[in-house]
Design an enzyme around this catalytic site. Structure first.
Site, PDB file in Angstrom:
ATOM      1  N   PRO A  51      -5.502   4.640   0.168  1.00 29.02           N
ATOM      2  CA  PRO A  51      -5.839   5.151  -1.209  1.00 29.02           C
ATOM      3  C   PRO A  51      -5.376   4.142  -2.306  1.00 29.02           C
ATOM      4  O   PRO A  51      -4.469   3.325  -2.330  1.00 29.02           O
ATOM      5  CB  PRO A  51      -4.468   6.142  -1.179  1.00 29.02           C
ATOM      6  CG  PRO A  51      -4.287   6.556   0.267  1.00 29.02           C
ATOM      7  CD  PRO A  51      -4.532   5.319   1.019  1.00 29.02           C
ATOM      8  N   GLU A  52      -6.599   4.110  -3.059  1.00 27.04           N
ATOM      9  CA  GLU A  52      -6.535   3.249  -4.269  1.00 27.04           C
ATOM     10  C   GLU A  52      -6.478   4.242  -5.719  1.00 27.04           C
ATOM     11  O   GLU A  52      -6.267   5.332  -5.443  1.00 27.04           O
ATOM     12  CB  GLU A  52      -7.862   2.132  -4.467  1.00 27.04           C
ATOM     13  CG  GLU A  52      -7.660   1.428  -3.142  1.00 27.04           C
ATOM     14  CD  GLU A  52      -9.004   0.776  -3.214  1.00 27.04           C
ATOM     15  OE1 GLU A  52      -9.574   0.094  -4.203  1.00 27.04           O
ATOM     16  OE2 GLU A  52      -9.447   0.235  -2.061  1.00 27.04           O
TER      17      GLU A  52
ATOM     18  N   LYS B  99      -0.985   2.912  -7.812  1.00 26.85           N
ATOM     19  CA  LYS B  99      -1.377   3.368  -6.451  1.00 26.85           C
ATOM     20  C   LYS B  99      -0.068   4.518  -6.156  1.00 26.85           C
ATOM     21  O   LYS B  99       0.018   4.874  -4.971  1.00 26.85           O
ATOM     22  CB  LYS B  99      -1.762   2.540  -5.398  1.00 26.85           C
ATOM     23  CG  LYS B  99      -2.622   1.708  -5.742  1.00 26.85           C
ATOM     24  CD  LYS B  99      -2.897   0.778  -4.547  1.00 26.85           C
ATOM     25  CE  LYS B  99      -3.913  -0.392  -5.000  1.00 26.85           C
ATOM     26  NZ  LYS B  99      -4.446  -1.418  -3.804  1.00 26.85           N
TER      27      LYS B  99
ATOM     28  N   ARG C   3      -8.733  -9.848   4.210  1.00 27.03           N
ATOM     29  CA  ARG C   3      -9.427  -8.448   4.137  1.00 27.03           C
ATOM     30  C   ARG C   3     -11.000  -8.726   3.896  1.00 27.03           C
ATOM     31  O   ARG C   3     -11.666  -9.505   3.577  1.00 27.03           O
ATOM     32  CB  ARG C   3      -8.977  -7.987   2.647  1.00 27.03           C
ATOM     33  CG  ARG C   3      -7.516  -8.054   2.437  1.00 27.03           C
ATOM     34  CD  ARG C   3      -6.805  -6.954   3.338  1.00 27.03           C
ATOM     35  NE  ARG C   3      -7.274  -5.438   3.055  1.00 27.03           N
ATOM     36  CZ  ARG C   3      -6.768  -4.860   2.057  1.00 27.03           C
ATOM     37  NH1 ARG C   3      -5.924  -5.493   1.126  1.00 27.03           N
ATOM     38  NH2 ARG C   3      -7.209  -3.565   1.905  1.00 27.03           N
TER      39      ARG C   3
END
Length: 281
Positions: A2-3, A61, A268
């Site tokens: 979740p961002e 966040k 990433r």
């Protein structure tokens, strides 16, 4: 995962509890990896029961439930956490629940499959010290100006994609939306921050705001693993709008000429189009 868009969707999904009175706080039995819960549940209950919810905020966040008297419950989803008012995906991954009266919502749940999230209770002073005065959290991505974004990041030698993930610089942007906004801004993700022109910073800022707001409109992105859900345990819709993220080997949706490339930056995955995002400033 979740961002900012997903967490903002969670925040909006529990706005109806404002004015409600906390009747109980519990830690459901869970055989999985425990989350960070602070203070312990007994102290948590003492400080929250019979208090009313006065606001629902967001810090980067994190969802913030503000109680009368100033205490704040900070829910941090991290990788797989969800804030729910509907039945959760499973019972075995429930980590925390808050019962309410006088608001039409019986319970708020924190669900976390991997157990990397946290639920913490802060006094008002502790909250300010942790999230405003500590320097750990930069300005929100939907609030920061392009000038401040440039001033906070432009001296860095890091690749711009990597710098955008640093929550001390600007908070709320994560791996998915960093890739998407740089594509919209037509900036190569490996470009060093110090090499970017003023025009490029303006494009990055405009793209950041546009992409995040668009993603919020679609209630965030539910990826292939199906983990992210809104407060009603429903899928988000922005995954259908992704331009490059997760589309390695597919034709770029913007130019339709070349395939999307995947590289690794700071451990990433980064996705970009070498035609739309040339190394030019």
């Amino acid at each position: 995962m979740p961002e900012l868009p997903e967490v903002e969707t969670m925040r909006r999904g529990i706005l109806s509890i404002i004015g409600g009175k906390v009747t109980d706080v519990a830690k459901p039995p869970c055989a999985r990896r425990p989350i960070l819960l602070a203070p312990g549940i007994a102290a948590f209950r003492r400080r929250t029961v019979d208090r009313r919810v006065t606001a629902i905020d967001r810090v980067g966040k994190r969802v913030v439930i503000v109680l009368e008297g100033g205490d704040r419950i900070v829910l941090e989803p991290r990788m797989t956490g969800l804030v729910l008012v509907a039945d959760p995906p499973t019972r075995e991954h429930l980590r925390w629940e808050m019962s309410l009266a006088d608001c039409g919502v019986e319970k708020v749940w924190f669900w976390d499959r991997r157990g990397l999230g946290s639920v913490r209770l802060f006094s008002e002073r502790e909250f300010v010290a942790e999230f405003s005065e500590s320097g750990k959290i930069g300005p929100d991505a939907l609030v920061i100006s392009w000038q401040e974004l440039r001033d906070r990041l432009a001296k860095s030698r890091r690749a711009v994609k990597v710098a955008l993930l640093d929550q001390k610089g600007v908070c709320g942007v994560g791996n998915l939306y960093a890739a998407e906004l740089l594509h919209v801004a037509k900036v190569h993700p490996a470009t060093p921050c110090e090499a970017l022109s003023t025009a490029a910073w303006k494009r990055i800022h405009a793209a950041m705001v546009d992409v995040l707001q668009e993603a919020i409109k679609y209630e965030g992105s539910t990826l292939g693993d199906g983990t992210y859900r809104n407060a009603l345990n429903k899928d988000g819709g922005y995954q259908n709008c992704h331009r490059v993220y997760g589309r390695e080997g597919e034709l770029c949706r913007t130019c339709g000429k070349v395939e999307v490339i995947r590289i690794v930056q700071a451990q990433r995955a980064t996705f970009y189009c070498e035609r739309c995002q040339k190394v030019t400033l």
